[in-house]
Enzyme design. Structure first.
Site, PDB file in Angstrom:
ATOM      1  N   LEU A 118      26.680  44.828  41.829  1.00 26.44           N
ATOM      2  CA  LEU A 118      27.840  44.182  42.437  1.00 26.44           C
ATOM      3  C   LEU A 118      28.131  42.927  41.624  1.00 26.44           C
ATOM      4  O   LEU A 118      27.209  42.264  41.145  1.00 26.44           O
ATOM      5  CB  LEU A 118      27.555  43.797  43.893  1.00 26.44           C
ATOM      6  CG  LEU A 118      27.420  44.932  44.909  1.00 26.44           C
ATOM      7  CD1 LEU A 118      27.029  44.378  46.269  1.00 26.44           C
ATOM      8  CD2 LEU A 118      28.710  45.723  45.023  1.00 26.44           C
ATOM      9  N   ASP A 119      29.413  42.592  41.475  1.00 28.80           N
ATOM     10  CA  ASP A 119      29.782  41.375  40.760  1.00 28.80           C
ATOM     11  C   ASP A 119      29.107  40.170  41.409  1.00 28.80           C
ATOM     12  O   ASP A 119      28.793  40.167  42.602  1.00 28.80           O
ATOM     13  CB  ASP A 119      31.296  41.179  40.779  1.00 28.80           C
ATOM     14  CG  ASP A 119      32.031  42.301  40.075  1.00 28.80           C
ATOM     15  OD1 ASP A 119      31.418  42.971  39.230  1.00 28.80           O
ATOM     16  OD2 ASP A 119      33.222  42.507  40.386  1.00 28.80           O
ATOM     17  N   LYS A 120      28.933  39.126  40.627  1.00 33.07           N
ATOM     18  CA  LYS A 120      28.245  37.936  41.126  1.00 33.07           C
ATOM     19  C   LYS A 120      28.893  37.390  42.387  1.00 33.07           C
ATOM     20  O   LYS A 120      28.196  36.971  43.323  1.00 33.07           O
ATOM     21  CB  LYS A 120      28.232  36.854  40.038  1.00 33.07           C
ATOM     22  CG  LYS A 120      27.473  35.594  40.423  1.00 33.07           C
ATOM     23  CD  LYS A 120      27.422  34.599  39.280  1.00 33.07           C
ATOM     24  CE  LYS A 120      26.650  33.345  39.677  1.00 33.07           C
ATOM     25  NZ  LYS A 120      26.588  32.354  38.577  1.00 33.07           N
ATOM     26  N   HIS A 141      34.678  45.626  37.385  1.00 38.24           N
ATOM     27  CA  HIS A 141      35.664  44.912  38.217  1.00 38.24           C
ATOM     28  C   HIS A 141      36.771  45.851  38.720  1.00 38.24           C
ATOM     29  O   HIS A 141      37.922  45.426  38.887  1.00 38.24           O
ATOM     30  CB  HIS A 141      36.303  43.765  37.430  1.00 38.24           C
ATOM     31  CG  HIS A 141      35.384  42.620  37.152  1.00 38.24           C
ATOM     32  ND1 HIS A 141      34.465  42.145  38.053  1.00 38.24           N
ATOM     33  CD2 HIS A 141      35.250  41.843  36.037  1.00 38.24           C
ATOM     34  CE1 HIS A 141      33.810  41.122  37.525  1.00 38.24           C
ATOM     35  NE2 HIS A 141      34.253  40.931  36.302  1.00 38.24           N
TER      36      HIS A 141
END
Length: 240
Positions: A105-107, A191
């Site tokens: 998962l993105d930060k 993303h």
């Protein structure tokens, strides 16, 4: 199950090193079915034998599977010099079990993240051949509607050339202040949710993964908290 060395079985739990296990055995503090263990190399079936270490029963797991509510600001990695990773959220004995995140998962994205040390099943869950759905809740700027849902369902080619497979977009609410939506993907390009929504004029303000395959994020888990998968959840995951 096939028998294995006693010291290896105990050390796999992460609480003790192999050296510490050998010392405990010498001190008579490891019991197998009520009898003090004789040697570290004793062969034991960990699923049928009762193993006590310092008076505590050993709960053996061949593989470990955790459900983590990943908080924003934490990296989906095993190690990274740029900041805190999801492994830093775990207890020390779990950090020694060779766990890794299943996907990423993105930060700045929250939500459901699985951690395991079972490489085969993790690979299957991430393989494009298996089409494991992932569902995200998003809050966005802009007003989304059925036309946007149809664009997602048809598949999109973004302005930067990214080709996105058909996806689901359920509009929960929409108005001048923005929209709330559920996005369902069968792939996980960089993303992707943010890029697809931005392409429809709705930049993401908040993003959270709420479901992966047949697993839904446990509402009892606060950001940063985790728990073991239940036997039922794990069985369903294997059969998915």
């Amino acid at each position: 199950m096939e028998k294995a060395r006693l010291d290896k079985i105990i050390a796999a739990g992460g609480r003790y090193s192999r050296r510490e296990v050998r010392q405990l055995i010498r001190q008579g503090r490891v019991l197998v079915d009520g009898v003090p263990a004789r040697a570290p190399e004793d062969k034991v079936d960990p699923e049928s034998a009762e193993i006590l270490v310092n008076g505590e029963r050993l709960c053996y797991r061949r593989f470990t599977w955790l459900m983590l509510h990943k908080p924003a600001g934490v990296l989906s990695a095993t190690e990274d010099g740029r900041g805190e990773t999801v492994l830093d959220l775990l207890a020390p004995e779990l950090r020694r079990q060779g766990l890794f995140p299943v996907g990423r998962l993105d930060k700045d994205t929250e939500g459901l993240l699985l951690l395991t040390n079972e490489g085969g099943l993790a690979h299957d869950l991430l393989s494009p051949r298996h089409h494991v759905d992932k569902v995200y809740y998003a809050r966005t700027d802009g007003t989304l509607d059925e036309e946007d849902s149809r664009a997602f369902a048809a598949g999109m080619t973004l302005g930067d050339g990214l080709v996105c497979q058909p996806a689901g977009l359920e509009v929960l609410s929409a108005g001048p202040a923005g929209s709330e939506v559920l996005v369902t993907l069968r792939e996980g390009k960089f993303h992707q949710v943010k890029r697809m929504l931005a392409a429809r004029g709705a930049p993401v303000r908040y993003l959270k993964r709420v479901k992966m395959g047949n697993l839904t994020l446990d509402p009892a888990l606060a950001p940063g908290e985790y728990r073991y998968l239940t036997e039922t959840e794990l069985e369903e995951l294997r059969n998915f």
